[in-house]
Design a protein around this motif. Structure first.
Motif, mmCIF file in Angstrom:
data_model
loop_
_atom_site.group_PDB
_atom_site.id
_atom_site.type_symbol
_atom_site.label_atom_id
_atom_site.label_comp_id
_atom_site.label_asym_id
_atom_site.label_seq_id
_atom_site.Cartn_x
_atom_site.Cartn_y
_atom_site.Cartn_z
ATOM 1 N N TYR A 1 0.882 -1.099 0.078
ATOM 2 C CA TYR A 1 -0.038 0.035 -0.048
ATOM 3 C C TYR A 1 0.903 1.295 -0.171
ATOM 4 C CZ TYR A 1 -3.561 3.540 1.324
ATOM 5 O OH TYR A 1 -4.326 4.468 1.234
ATOM 6 N N ARG A 2 1.885 1.148 0.913
ATOM 7 C CA ARG A 2 2.652 2.383 0.989
ATOM 8 C C ARG A 2 3.666 2.741 -0.533
ATOM 9 N NH1 ARG A 2 4.272 0.577 6.346
ATOM 10 N NH2 ARG A 2 5.799 -0.553 5.567
ATOM 11 N N GLN B 1 -4.231 4.883 -4.460
ATOM 12 C CA GLN B 1 -4.542 4.179 -3.266
ATOM 13 C C GLN B 1 -5.863 3.785 -3.270
ATOM 14 O OE1 GLN B 1 -3.030 7.148 -0.154
ATOM 15 N NE2 GLN B 1 -1.239 6.423 -0.387
#
Length: 113
Positions: A89-90, A97
């Motif tokens: 996710y980062r 996102q």
């Protein structure tokens, strides 16, 4: 700096069977993959299928997975949001996102949220 995922790229979710963690992988369209003259030669015919079958799928966090063998990693489309890999996710830019949450959730998961 991480680049945005092209709109026509396929965002895939790969679950690690042992832990239940779901990783993000991106399959780019052929026209998004620009080849340089120094890259490996094009593989064609039956050898291309063999190469695809044994090549790992690399997730956004860098994990090498083999969902095509369906032993340790499997493709999935339904999971709870908290199982999503934080490392994957980062790596997403803010505009991508929301794509990490474009999946089905198990029955009853909406009520818990």
């Amino acid at each position: 700096m991480t680049k945005p995922i092209p709109i026509d790229a396929e965002v895939r979710f790969i679950e690690t069977v042992a832990t239940g963690t779901v990783h993000i992988a991106v399959r780019y369209s052929a026209h998004d993959c620009v080849r340089s003259p120094s890259s490996a030669p094009v593989i064609s015919g039956g050898a291309a299928f063999v190469a695809i079958a044994v090549q790992p799928t690399v997730t956004r966090c860098g994990r090498r997975t083999f969902p095509q063998f369906e032993r340790d990693h499997v493709n999935t489309t339904c999971f709870k949001d908290e199982r999503l890999c934080r490392g994957c996710y980062r790596t997403l830019v803010p505009s991508d996102q929301e794509r990490a949450f474009e999946h089905e959730v198990p029955d009853g998961a909406e009520a818990a949220a």
